[in-house]
Design a protein around this motif. Structure first.
Motif, PDB file in Angstrom:
ATOM      1  N   ASP A  49       0.809  -1.212   0.000  1.00 49.40           N
ATOM      2  CA  ASP A  49       0.000   0.000   0.000  1.00 49.40           C
ATOM      3  C   ASP A  49       0.851   1.275   0.000  1.00 49.40           C
ATOM      4  O   ASP A  49       0.335   2.353  -0.260  1.00 49.40           O
ATOM      5  CB  ASP A  49      -0.988   0.004   1.170  1.00 49.40           C
ATOM      6  CG  ASP A  49      -0.312  -0.096   2.523  1.00 49.40           C
ATOM      7  OD1 ASP A  49       0.693  -0.825   2.642  1.00 49.40           O
ATOM      8  OD2 ASP A  49      -0.790   0.544   3.479  1.00 49.40           O
TER       9      ASP A  49
ATOM     10  N   ASN B   3      -3.061  -3.299  -2.901  1.00 53.24           N
ATOM     11  CA  ASN B   3      -3.602  -4.204  -1.883  1.00 53.24           C
ATOM     12  C   ASN B   3      -3.839  -5.569  -2.514  1.00 53.24           C
ATOM     13  O   ASN B   3      -3.711  -5.736  -3.730  1.00 53.24           O
ATOM     14  CB  ASN B   3      -4.897  -3.634  -1.289  1.00 53.24           C
ATOM     15  CG  ASN B   3      -5.961  -3.414  -2.337  1.00 53.24           C
ATOM     16  OD1 ASN B   3      -6.452  -4.362  -2.946  1.00 53.24           O
ATOM     17  ND2 ASN B   3      -6.319  -2.155  -2.567  1.00 53.24           N
TER      18      ASN B   3
ATOM     19  N   VAL C 297       2.367  -7.362   4.311  1.00 60.85           N
ATOM     20  CA  VAL C 297       1.311  -7.956   5.140  1.00 60.85           C
ATOM     21  C   VAL C 297       0.173  -6.967   5.345  1.00 60.85           C
ATOM     22  O   VAL C 297      -0.969  -7.228   4.992  1.00 60.85           O
ATOM     23  CB  VAL C 297       1.854  -8.409   6.513  1.00 60.85           C
ATOM     24  CG1 VAL C 297       0.708  -8.810   7.441  1.00 60.85           C
ATOM     25  CG2 VAL C 297       2.805  -9.574   6.354  1.00 60.85           C
ATOM     26  N   ASN C 298       0.479  -5.816   5.933  1.00 57.51           N
ATOM     27  CA  ASN C 298      -0.552  -4.855   6.339  1.00 57.51           C
ATOM     28  C   ASN C 298      -0.947  -3.946   5.189  1.00 57.51           C
ATOM     29  O   ASN C 298      -0.192  -3.055   4.809  1.00 57.51           O
ATOM     30  CB  ASN C 298      -0.045  -4.016   7.514  1.00 57.51           C
ATOM     31  CG  ASN C 298       0.200  -4.857   8.736  1.00 57.51           C
ATOM     32  OD1 ASN C 298      -0.627  -5.683   9.088  1.00 57.51           O
ATOM     33  ND2 ASN C 298       1.339  -4.680   9.372  1.00 57.51           N
ATOM     34  N   MET C 299      -2.145  -4.192   4.650  1.00 63.01           N
ATOM     35  CA  MET C 299      -2.694  -3.390   3.564  1.00 63.01           C
ATOM     36  C   MET C 299      -4.198  -3.282   3.749  1.00 63.01           C
ATOM     37  O   MET C 299      -4.814  -4.183   4.304  1.00 63.01           O
ATOM     38  CB  MET C 299      -2.400  -4.056   2.202  1.00 63.01           C
ATOM     39  CG  MET C 299      -0.939  -4.166   1.848  1.00 63.01           C
ATOM     40  SD  MET C 299      -0.684  -5.018   0.273  1.00 63.01           S
ATOM     41  CE  MET C 299      -1.061  -6.718   0.712  1.00 63.01           C
TER      42      MET C 299
ATOM     43  N   ASP D 136      -5.356  -7.986   3.154  1.00 61.47           N
ATOM     44  CA  ASP D 136      -3.970  -8.041   3.613  1.00 61.47           C
ATOM     45  C   ASP D 136      -3.172  -9.112   2.859  1.00 61.47           C
ATOM     46  O   ASP D 136      -3.720  -9.863   2.044  1.00 61.47           O
ATOM     47  CB  ASP D 136      -3.893  -8.261   5.123  1.00 61.47           C
ATOM     48  CG  ASP D 136      -4.352  -9.647   5.571  1.00 61.47           C
ATOM     49  OD1 ASP D 136      -4.511 -10.563   4.736  1.00 61.47           O
ATOM     50  OD2 ASP D 136      -4.554  -9.821   6.786  1.00 61.47           O
TER      51      ASP D 136
ATOM     52  N   THR E 271       7.836  -7.361   4.959  1.00 58.80           N
ATOM     53  CA  THR E 271       6.953  -6.653   5.875  1.00 58.80           C
ATOM     54  C   THR E 271       7.700  -6.078   7.069  1.00 58.80           C
ATOM     55  O   THR E 271       8.839  -6.471   7.335  1.00 58.80           O
ATOM     56  CB  THR E 271       5.841  -7.612   6.361  1.00 58.80           C
ATOM     57  OG1 THR E 271       4.977  -6.927   7.256  1.00 58.80           O
ATOM     58  CG2 THR E 271       6.435  -8.830   7.054  1.00 58.80           C
TER      59      THR E 271
END
Length: 121
Positions: free
Chosen positions: A9, A33, A53-55, A59, A82
């Protein structure tokens, strides 16, 4: 020419990974994403994925899990890169189908080595 999809992202991270990949003469497709990456993977032949990982929306874990359900993407190499650095994060990545797990920022020579092994060999 091999194509690698960078799924993150952060535009800065996508540009960073993209520059490393392009320096090896490879094509890059970007996605913000997991959902966008799944959609783009339907229209392109992807030789490797570099996934955060974090999106938002979807995810990285969900993306890899869904990707692995598609018969033509069961064995495409996936590197999860990540900020998540706990052992359980790494285990979760491998459980959903990631081939490798690295923490950000990945060093250019390390990413290039992985590309050499997973894409160019």
């Amino acid at each position: 020419m091999p194509t690698i999809m960078v799924v993150d992202d952060s535009k800065t991270v996508r540009n960073y990974h993209g520059a490393i990949i392009k320096s090896q003469g490879l094509d890059v497709i970007e996605a913000e994403n997991g959902m966008e990456a799944l959609e783009k993977s339907l229209d392109a032949e992807i030789d490797m994925y570099v996934v955060d990982v974090n999106m938002p929306i979807m995810d990285g874990y969900s993306f890899i899990s869904d990707l692995r359900k598609q018969s033509n993407h069961k064995t495409v190499p996936v590197i999860m890169v990540t900020t998540q650095a706990k052992l359980e994060d790494k285990i979760s990545a491998y459980r959903v189908g990631a081939n490798l797990f690295e923490t950000k920022p990945i060093k250019p020579d390390l990413l290039q080595s992985y590309i050499d092994i997973l894409v160019k060999s």
